[in-house]
Design an enzyme around this catalytic site. Structure first.
Site, PDB file in Angstrom:
ATOM      1  N   ASP A 140       0.824  -1.208   0.000  1.00 45.19           N
ATOM      2  CA  ASP A 140       0.000   0.000   0.000  1.00 45.19           C
ATOM      3  C   ASP A 140       0.855   1.253   0.000  1.00 45.19           C
ATOM      4  O   ASP A 140       0.341   2.360  -0.157  1.00 45.19           O
ATOM      5  CB  ASP A 140      -0.937   0.004   1.212  1.00 45.19           C
ATOM      6  N   ASP A 442     -10.581  -7.245  10.799  1.00 44.32           N
ATOM      7  CA  ASP A 442     -10.413  -8.675  11.031  1.00 44.32           C
ATOM      8  C   ASP A 442     -11.522  -9.237  11.921  1.00 44.32           C
ATOM      9  O   ASP A 442     -12.142 -10.254  11.613  1.00 44.32           O
ATOM     10  CB  ASP A 442      -9.033  -8.939  11.645  1.00 44.32           C
TER      11      ASP A 442
HETATM   12  O1  LIG Z   1      -3.685   1.127   4.751  1.00 45.05           O
HETATM   13  C1  LIG Z   1      -3.171   0.137   5.264  1.00 45.05           C
HETATM   14  C2  LIG Z   1      -2.914   0.046   6.636  1.00 45.05           C
HETATM   15  C3  LIG Z   1      -2.313  -1.102   7.134  1.00 45.05           C
HETATM   16  N1  LIG Z   1      -1.966  -2.119   6.324  1.00 45.05           N
HETATM   17  C4  LIG Z   1      -1.302  -3.329   6.881  1.00 45.05           C
HETATM   18  O2  LIG Z   1      -2.040  -3.809   7.970  1.00 45.05           O
HETATM   19  C5  LIG Z   1      -1.200  -4.524   8.845  1.00 45.05           C
HETATM   20  C6  LIG Z   1      -1.463  -4.150  10.281  1.00 45.05           C
HETATM   21  O3  LIG Z   1      -1.019  -2.848  10.581  1.00 45.05           O
HETATM   22  P1  LIG Z   1      -0.185  -2.505  11.896  1.00 45.05           P
HETATM   23  O4  LIG Z   1       0.185  -1.076  11.853  1.00 45.05           O
HETATM   24  O5  LIG Z   1       0.895  -3.505  12.071  1.00 45.05           O
HETATM   25  O6  LIG Z   1      -1.284  -2.629  12.988  1.00 45.05           O
HETATM   26  P2  LIG Z   1      -1.409  -3.640  14.234  1.00 45.05           P
HETATM   27  O7  LIG Z   1      -2.135  -2.907  15.277  1.00 45.05           O
HETATM   28  O8  LIG Z   1      -0.140  -4.278  14.583  1.00 45.05           O
HETATM   29  O9  LIG Z   1      -2.391  -4.710  13.574  1.00 45.05           O
HETATM   30  C7  LIG Z   1      -3.339  -5.486  14.253  1.00 45.05           C
HETATM   31  O10 LIG Z   1      -4.609  -4.889  14.199  1.00 45.05           O
HETATM   32  C8  LIG Z   1      -5.135  -4.636  12.895  1.00 45.05           C
HETATM   33  C9  LIG Z   1      -6.539  -4.099  13.042  1.00 45.05           C
HETATM   34  O11 LIG Z   1      -6.543  -2.895  13.723  1.00 45.05           O
HETATM   35  C10 LIG Z   1      -5.156  -5.898  12.066  1.00 45.05           C
HETATM   36  O12 LIG Z   1      -5.469  -5.556  10.746  1.00 45.05           O
HETATM   37  C11 LIG Z   1      -3.806  -6.544  12.081  1.00 45.05           C
HETATM   38  O13 LIG Z   1      -3.813  -7.737  11.362  1.00 45.05           O
HETATM   39  C12 LIG Z   1      -3.383  -6.802  13.497  1.00 45.05           C
HETATM   40  O14 LIG Z   1      -2.089  -7.382  13.510  1.00 45.05           O
HETATM   41  C13 LIG Z   1       0.245  -4.212   8.417  1.00 45.05           C
HETATM   42  O15 LIG Z   1       0.772  -5.329   7.764  1.00 45.05           O
HETATM   43  C14 LIG Z   1       0.058  -3.063   7.458  1.00 45.05           C
HETATM   44  O16 LIG Z   1       1.033  -3.068   6.470  1.00 45.05           O
HETATM   45  C15 LIG Z   1      -2.218  -2.047   4.970  1.00 45.05           C
HETATM   46  O17 LIG Z   1      -1.879  -2.946   4.214  1.00 45.05           O
HETATM   47  N2  LIG Z   1      -2.807  -0.916   4.464  1.00 45.05           N
END
Ligand SMILES: O=c1ccn([C@@H]2O[C@H](COP(=O)(O)OP(=O)(O)O[C@H]3O[C@H](CO)[C@@H](O)[C@H](O)[C@H]3O)[C@@H](O)[C@H]2O)c(=O)[nH]1
Ligand SMILES: [Mn+2]
Length: 717
Positions: A140, A442
């Site tokens: 993204d 999710d």
């Molecule tokens: O516009 C976006 C925003 C995020 N992501 C991806 O989403 C994932 C999760 O983002 P992160 O910043 O790591 O958030 P976390 O809080 O660690 O994520 C948790 O919480 C999210 C929901 O809030 C879930 O989507 C994730 O799977 C879960 O690991 C990463 O791989 C990002 O690259 C995208 O692909 N596009």
């Protein structure tokens, strides 16, 4: 199935200690009954303020009871699953299904390409026939830096995959492996692979640092031309490149074995179209992968989580392919665990209670949540299929559904699937794929799959399936928790609230078990009341709890102690900070959004921090070091309880001649203040004693003192 020779591919066992847990729960319940009796029987007859304060405290306690009841439902029955992969190999041999692995990344600065590459390599090296594996990366960030890193990974995989197979490498992320593995005796090959990896890492990091791909590299792959006219990461065409075409007989590793398919995708982005964050990225990947490899099982991993157990695919297949119970399973969730926790896990990121008790409990109640990463899905179920009774999968038929076109033709024809307008007037984002409009896409997606009649399971093998990066900065943690709490409350207040949406579709126990998560944010009100009011009323000289000499003290102390006891391994400050700040912000932001005053934003969690911050993290110093309204609140509450404790100590000393009457009357209230002061010790340290950059900024110190003094003055006069 009327097959007498049937031997299950997995077994279900009960988590130990269930009886003990239930006895404790019963005793807490008894304690709660006494607390309620006390609140009713000793209702103050005095002034109006006292009565209202009492009612407020009672309501907070009732809230805690309700919340306790909901968490107890989710923990009541916990099970775990034991897969038998040797039986899987015996029964299915080579007839295993294709697996499509979807990885998401969003920003080359916050999620460095060198990390993404490790995630990708780790999943390429699964102990699984490579011709049946296809890995798709959604970028993204639309970044040529990430694209370049993927090219490097494609190249390095030719050495890495046979190396992993030969040495039975675990974990298969090269970074994680070389960090911990010791050099073997006959180390020549080992050292040369390590050197190759270090060289690749250095090149990737150098381009990331430069923030540009040098011309001599650009010339090496046609894919770079796609960036010729891109001016902004949110305004570009679809970029789709098949970096390794698994069908190509020339795509082999250095030992001549086939390689898994590897695809890079940056979906189209235009400023006028909403891209729906990760859910949008995943849906684009689901569609593109369905054209290219169409694996019936999809594994979804975030770029910050590498595979730590090369058997995970086989473990999950033991469940999906079990002849009796497998066909009704829609997804299998692994826990989210982290590899960068410090010894005492200062930010409580191991989520021990959630991962060991609550998700296992949800599993027993009808299925764990889908938590976004480390989850194996049945493609059909994720794409909206309703479960039908007696649904049977013919795994043999599902094999060989790969496309026949050439890679370049596929690249062209698939682009439209990832365009901004493709989803218009389609069920994508609603009934198909991941759902849009909620910050925890999710959770809501998992719930709706359940409501379509499918079942799901939780797998928590001894060797963790996936390991990720937990936040190392307090503010990041609080922001992440705000996003989660907000997303959950959004679900609770929407038509997808498990109680309503799940009515007649999923068991009552499961509907209830979702609630404690959905109501995280709502905890803020009762907690704030408990943190602020008893302290202020202590200064005012009004007692809100039973006298120390009275037996009514017992239930209060017992319930508070035992209830927190299971989580004692997690630091209380994380619990307190979350409830008073992240949940508080999440609560108000959700309300603002409901009223239409604010829009959804996904604050990405940074996966790297500068060297000094990392050092302090390793020394287990909590990282404040920034101004934020969250810290103003934290610090003010800490100061308030400090002043409250000073006031109380003064009262006790002045009263020393009168048989410690004050102590008897206000004992519990003083104790509450002192406990809060103890929990807040790191905050005082950061406000007054620390010299490093992780200390609280002085503006926060001044503000918190002024606010706390004001509150105390108002309370006293
Ligand atoms: O516009 C976006 C925003 C995020 N992501 C991806 O989403 C994932 C999760 O983002 P992160 O910043 O790591 O958030 P976390 O809080 O660690 O994520 C948790 O919480 C999210 C929901 O809030 C879930 O989507 C994730 O799977 C879960 O690991 C990463 O791989 C990002 O690259 C995208 O692909 N596009
Ligand atoms: Mn993450």
């Amino acid at each position: 199935m009327a097959n007498n020779n049937y031997v299950p591919l997995f077994e279900t066992k009960q988590v130990k200690g269930r009886l003990f847990f239930r006895c404790i729960a019963a005793s807490i319940f008894l304690g709660i009954c006494f607390i309620v009796m006390y609140r009713v029987m000793f209702f103050p007859v005095g002034g109006k303020a006292e009565r209202w304060t009492w009612i407020g405290l009672f309501l907070s306690e009732l809230w805690f009871c309700l919340y306790w009841f909901l968490t107890t439902v989710s923990r009541w029955n916990s099970v775990y699953r034991l897969p038998y992969i040797d039986r899987l190999s015996q029964r299915f041999g080579k007839e295993l299904p294709g697996i499509d692995i979807l990885v998401c990344t969003a920003d080359p600065l916050m999620e460095p390409p060198s990390m993404v590459v490790n995630t990708v390599l780790s999943v390429m090296a699964y102990d699984y026939p490579p011709e049946k594996l296809s890995i798709y990366l959604s970028d993204d960030g639309g970044s040529d830096l990430t694209f370049y890193a993927m090219l490097e990974a494609a190249n390095f995989s030719k050495t890495w995959l046979p190396f992993c197979k030969k040495l039975k490498v675990e974990p298969t992320s090269p970074e994680a492996y070389f960090r911990t593995a010791s050099e073997p005796v006959n180390a020549e090959e080992w050292l040369s692979v390590k050197k190759l990896y270090d060289g690749m890492k250095m090149r990737i990091e150098a381009t990331t640092k430069l923030d540009r791909i040098p011309d001599y590299i650009r010339k090496q792959h046609k894919g770079f031309h796609e960036w010729d006219f891109i001016t902004h990461k949110h305004d570009h065409q679809t970029i789709l490149q098949i970096l390794i075409d698994g069908r190509d007989t020339n795509a082999v590793d250095i030992e001549g074995n086939p390689l898994p398919t590897l695809v890079y995708l940056a979906r189209e982005k235009r400023p006028q179209y909403h891209h729906h964050f990760k859910a949008g990225a995943m849906n684009a990947l689901i569609r593109v992968s369905s054209r290219i490899s169409n694996g019936p099982i999809i594994l979804n991993v975030d770029c910050d989580m590498y595979s730590n157990n090369s058997k995970s695919i086989k473990y999950s297949l033991c469940i999906f392919m079990d002849e009796e119970k497998g066909d009704e399973i829609a997804y299998i969730q692994f826990p989210q665990k982290f590899n960068n926790l410090t010894k005492n896990d200062i930010y409580g990121s191991s989520f021990r209670v959630i991962q060991q008790l609550e998700l296992a409990g949800l599993d027993a109640n009808g299925g764990p949540m889908y938590i976004g990463t480390g989850c194996f899905h049945r493609r059909e179920a994720l794409c909206g299929k309703q479960y039908e009774k007696n649904y049977k999968v013919d795994w043999k038929k599902l094999n060989d559904t790969k496309a026949n076109e050439s890679a370049s033709l596929l690249e062209e024809t698939c682009k439209v699937l990832a365009s901004c307008t493709f989803e218009h007037n389609t069920p994508w984002g609603k009934e198909m794929g991941l759902k849009y409009g909620i910050l925890v896409e999710d959770i809501i997606t998992g719930l709706s799959i359940k409501c379509r009649g499918w079942k799901y399971m939780y797998l928590n093998p001894e060797r963790e399936g996936f390991l990720g990066v937990a936040p190392t900065i307090l503010l990041q943690l609080l922001v992440q928790h705000t996003r989660w709490a907000e997303g959950h409350l959004q679900i609770f207040l929407s038509r997808y609230c498990s109680l309503v949406y799940g009515y007649k579709r999923i068991p009552l126990k499961l509907r209830l078990a979702y609630c404690p998560f959905n109501l995280w944010a709502a905890n803020c009100l009762a907690t704030l009341y408990y943190v602020v009011v008893p302290c202020l009323f202590l200064l005012k000289g009004f007692s809100l709890f039973p006298m120390i000499s009275s037996p009514w003290v017992v239930p209060f102390v017992y319930v508070a102690l035992v209830h927190r006891a299971y989580s004692l391994s997690e630091f209380l400050w994380v619990w307190l900070f979350n409830r008073t700040t992240s949940y508080f912000f999440a609560f108000f932001q959700t309300i603002l959004k409901l009223l239409g005053y604010s829009q959804l934003t996904f604050a990405l969690t940074a996966k790297v921090s500068d060297e000094n911050i990392s050092k302090r993290y390793e020394q287990e110093l909590i990282e404040f070091g920034a101004t934020s309204p969250m810290f103003d609140i934290l610090a003010t509450l800490a100061m308030l309880n400090l002043f409250g404790s000073f006031g109380a100590i003064k009262m006790v000393i002045l009263d020393a001649d009168e048989d410690f009457k004050v102590l008897d009357q206000f004992g519990l209230q003083i104790l509450l203040c002192l406990v809060l002061v103890t929990v807040n010790l790191p905050v005082y340290q950061a406000l007054f004693f620390r010299k490093d950059n992780g200390k609280m900024p002085s503006s926060v110190t001044y503000k918190s003192i002024i606010f706390a003094l004001l509150a105390c003055t108002v309370a006293m006069y």
